[in-house]
Design a protein around this motif. Structure first.
Motif, PDB file in Angstrom:
ATOM      1  N   ASP A 188       4.208  -4.652   5.508  1.00 19.76           N
ATOM      2  CA  ASP A 188       3.705  -5.736   4.654  1.00 19.76           C
ATOM      3  C   ASP A 188       2.201  -5.930   4.876  1.00 19.76           C
ATOM      4  N   GLU A 189       1.779  -5.930   6.124  1.00 22.55           N
ATOM      5  CA  GLU A 189       0.355  -6.133   6.447  1.00 22.55           C
ATOM      6  C   GLU A 189      -0.482  -4.951   5.973  1.00 22.55           C
ATOM      7  N   LEU A 190       0.062  -3.739   6.123  1.00 25.31           N
ATOM      8  CA  LEU A 190      -0.658  -2.560   5.627  1.00 25.31           C
ATOM      9  C   LEU A 190      -0.781  -2.608   4.108  1.00 25.31           C
ATOM     10  N   SER A 191       0.287  -3.070   3.451  1.00 27.07           N
ATOM     11  CA  SER A 191       0.248  -3.201   1.997  1.00 27.07           C
ATOM     12  C   SER A 191      -0.882  -4.123   1.563  1.00 27.07           C
ATOM     13  N   ILE A 192      -1.005  -5.246   2.244  1.00 26.89           N
ATOM     14  CA  ILE A 192      -2.068  -6.202   1.913  1.00 26.89           C
ATOM     15  C   ILE A 192      -3.442  -5.545   2.064  1.00 26.89           C
ATOM     16  N   LYS A 193      -3.603  -4.777   3.121  1.00 27.20           N
ATOM     17  CA  LYS A 193      -4.881  -4.101   3.356  1.00 27.20           C
ATOM     18  C   LYS A 193      -5.156  -3.047   2.287  1.00 27.20           C
ATOM     19  N   TYR A 194      -4.147  -2.238   1.981  1.00 24.16           N
ATOM     20  CA  TYR A 194      -4.333  -1.149   1.028  1.00 24.16           C
ATOM     21  C   TYR A 194      -4.598  -1.660  -0.382  1.00 24.16           C
ATOM     22  N   THR A 196      -5.746  -4.525  -1.314  1.00 25.26           N
ATOM     23  CA  THR A 196      -7.049  -5.197  -1.372  1.00 25.26           C
ATOM     24  C   THR A 196      -8.169  -4.175  -1.461  1.00 25.26           C
ATOM     25  N   ARG A 197      -8.077  -3.116  -0.667  1.00 28.57           N
ATOM     26  CA  ARG A 197      -9.071  -2.038  -0.729  1.00 28.57           C
ATOM     27  C   ARG A 197      -9.116  -1.414  -2.122  1.00 28.57           C
ATOM     28  N   ALA A 198      -7.937  -1.358  -2.769  1.00 34.30           N
ATOM     29  CA  ALA A 198      -7.861  -0.765  -4.114  1.00 34.30           C
ATOM     30  C   ALA A 198      -8.331  -1.726  -5.198  1.00 34.30           C
ATOM     31  N   GLY A 199      -8.715  -2.952  -4.803  1.00 36.74           N
ATOM     32  CA  GLY A 199      -9.259  -3.915  -5.758  1.00 36.74           C
ATOM     33  C   GLY A 199      -8.280  -4.910  -6.315  1.00 36.74           C
ATOM     34  N   TYR A 200      -7.032  -4.922  -5.814  1.00 35.52           N
ATOM     35  CA  TYR A 200      -6.022  -5.840  -6.329  1.00 35.52           C
ATOM     36  C   TYR A 200      -6.009  -7.162  -5.554  1.00 35.52           C
ATOM     37  N   ASP A 201      -5.450  -8.182  -6.188  1.00 35.47           N
ATOM     38  CA  ASP A 201      -5.356  -9.506  -5.582  1.00 35.47           C
ATOM     39  C   ASP A 201      -4.229  -9.524  -4.552  1.00 35.47           C
ATOM     40  N   PRO A 202      -4.544  -9.724  -3.264  1.00 31.62           N
ATOM     41  CA  PRO A 202      -3.490  -9.721  -2.233  1.00 31.62           C
ATOM     42  C   PRO A 202      -2.519 -10.886  -2.348  1.00 31.62           C
ATOM     43  N   GLU A 203      -2.869 -11.928  -3.126  1.00 28.38           N
ATOM     44  CA  GLU A 203      -1.960 -13.064  -3.326  1.00 28.38           C
ATOM     45  C   GLU A 203      -0.666 -12.625  -4.003  1.00 28.38           C
ATOM     46  N   ALA A 204      -0.684 -11.433  -4.608  1.00 31.80           N
ATOM     47  CA  ALA A 204       0.513 -10.917  -5.269  1.00 31.80           C
ATOM     48  C   ALA A 204       1.663 -10.777  -4.283  1.00 31.80           C
ATOM     49  N   THR A 205       1.335 -10.572  -3.015  1.00 28.96           N
ATOM     50  CA  THR A 205       2.377 -10.433  -1.997  1.00 28.96           C
ATOM     51  C   THR A 205       3.224 -11.700  -1.906  1.00 28.96           C
ATOM     52  N   ILE A 206       2.584 -12.846  -2.009  1.00 23.99           N
ATOM     53  CA  ILE A 206       3.311 -14.116  -1.961  1.00 23.99           C
ATOM     54  C   ILE A 206       4.208 -14.250  -3.181  1.00 23.99           C
TER      55      ILE A 206
END
Length: 487
Positions: A188-194, A196-206
């Motif tokens: 999950d944490e790696l997903s947030i990092k990846y 975000t690096r790709a330019g997507y909004d990490p809030e999508a995880t929530i």
């Protein structure tokens, strides 16, 4: 009745000399029993087996191309960018996604349909990429060898819910249920990092967090009183709400480093799903309200009120709510010509047949029926009403049963179900439920939308439509907002 069956994957890996390897994510040394070369070979073997045994949408399918385009963006920012990543869509309704070693990523159509932005898709794919980059399958293999030195790992993967009770090795269990809380949370944490690096909004995880919890609650609400098994997505936050704070902390860290709001792209995700089946595909058959349609087999039937209908890979099953009253339909391919009565006699022990087997024709199909007195699933002292319908070399066996003492109370319902079995005509009987985009209007509600669609998804249609759009049934979209409808 879905027309595919899964066999256990049989992939063996020679035992290798133990060694320490640097983890691509943590950069720390890990004790492992598999080289990277073997990891990649395992992934290729497993992917070949999955392609044979699971219904995958073709690479040329527009939805697969869309998933691949998003996945490649995220993978390019991952810790092992040198790998070739392969993104696939499994054409089933399960809320699931999984990764094989070496970069083979799979997401089920059932999970895809419940995503509401490209950023959410990136988050799910990023989670599975995290399993690959952190070599979780390799670590699990090493743990398994600690218990069974010298034994090859078999059945490396089988997607839930099919056949999970047949799996015995630790690696297979890990892929079905997840790699353990800490590994899932790391992904999950790696997903947030990846993402975000790709330019997507990490809030999508929530957003995914809330959607998975909402679907789990709805599934439990719908199935518990019918005594059916409830399956869950294997992500860590699906079953451990206390981890949300750790995920929130990871999001805050990435947002500070990003310095701006990332891409959400809601319309692109919804557009990609437009026209696809909501539930099972025409090749698998689909439940539409109280009806079951199977366009490929060319059949349909209808159930009385309060029956819970479940379409599985090997059969169609149903149960009267809160009662031990059951239905089962199975397909048998005949190797030689037989009468319906002969099929019945071969299906049940002759000393258990009770009454006379009656042969006639129903809706243009040869038909026979009989009563059988024997033990049945969930009912040890059962009376079974069984029917056989023939269409060419295919024999459809319908069995309905209850305890012998109360059988007569349900005999009329059993007869009603059997009489409803007939040929399917798409022009007259309609298509399987599909996703269609709709613009929310003033005065709309999920209940009104469900009524207009004739409760197409059953008595929980309002809740299911809301969940499909990432909302609760008590929340409403803004007027003019584009949503997913089912028709």
């Amino acid at each position: 009745m879905k027309r595919y069956m899964l066999a256990l994957l049989s992939i063996t890996i020679p035992l290798v000399i133990s060694a320490c390897a640097t983890n691509p994510v943590t950069k720390k040394s890990n004790f492992v029993l598999m080289s990277e070369k073997q990891e990649l070979e395992l992934g290729q073997q497993a992917a070949a087996q999955v392609a044979k045994q699971l219904p995958l949408l073709p690479e040329t399918d527009p939805l697969v191309r869309y998933v691949d385009s998003v996945g490649q963006k995220v993978a390019a920012k991952a810790d092992r960018p040198e790998l070739f990543y392969h993104f696939n869509v499994v054409d089933t309704t399960d809320i699931n996604a999984f990764a094989l070693p070496g970069g083979y990523i799979y997401i089920n159509r059932g999970l895809l349909t419940h995503l509401n932005s490209e950023a959410e898709l990136a988050a799910v794919l990023g989670h599975e990429i995290g399993h690959v980059t952190a070599r979780h399958a390799v670590k699990q293999y090493t743990k398994a060898q600690a218990y069974q030195i010298g034994m090859a790992v078999t059945s490396i993967f089988l997607p839930m819910p099919y056949g999970s009770n047949m799996l015995t090795d630790l690696v297979a269990t890990a892929v079905i249920q997840g790699y353990g809380r800490e590994a899932e949370l790391q992904s999950d944490e790696l997903s947030i990092k990846y993402l975000t690096r790709a330019g997507y909004d990490p809030e999508a995880t929530i957003g995914i967090l809330k959607t998975l919890k909402r679907l789990e609650d709805l599934d439990t609400k719908e199935k518990t009183d019918a005594g059916e098994k409830v399956d869950k997505y294997h992500g860590a936050f699906a079953s451990h709400p206390e981890t949300e704070q750790r995920i929130r902390d990871a999001i805050n860290l990435e947002e500070k480093q990003q310095g701006h709001h990332g891409i959400v792209n809601r319309k692109a995700m919804l557009t990609a799903l437009d026209g696809y089946p909501y539930g099972d595909s025409p090749e698998q058959g689909a439940v539409v309200g109280r009806r079951f349609l199977h366009p490929e087999l060319g059949i349909q039937l209808k159930f009385p009120k309060d029956w819970v209908i479940t379409n599985t890979p090997s059969s169609l099953q149903a149960r009267l709510r809160k009662e031990k009253v059951f239905f089962l339909m199975q397909l048998k391919e005949l190797s030689k010509r037989q009468s319906p009565a002969e099929v019945l006699r071969h299906a049940f022990p002759s000393n258990k047949l009770f009454g006379i087997v009656e042969s006639d024709t129903q809706a243009g199909m040869p038909h026979a029926e009989a009563l059988i007195r024997m033990s049945a699933p969930h009912v040890s002292q059962a009376m079974i009403s069984s029917h056989v319908f023939l269409i060419g070399s295919k024999a459809f066996l319908l069995s309905m049963w209850a305890n012998r003492n109360v059988f007569d109370q349900y005999r009329d319902q059993f007869a009603q179900i059997a009489r409803s079995f007939k040929r399917y005509d798409k022009q007259k009987d309609g298509d399987v439920p599909r996703i269609h985009l709709y613009t929310w209007q003033a005065g709309d509600s999920w209940q009104k939308l469900a009524e207009r669609n004739r409760q197409i998804l059953g008595r929980f249609t309002p809740e299911k439509l809301a969940a499909l759009n990432g909302m609760s049934v008590n929340s409403l979209p803004a007027i003019g907002q584009l949503i997913k409808n089912v028709q």
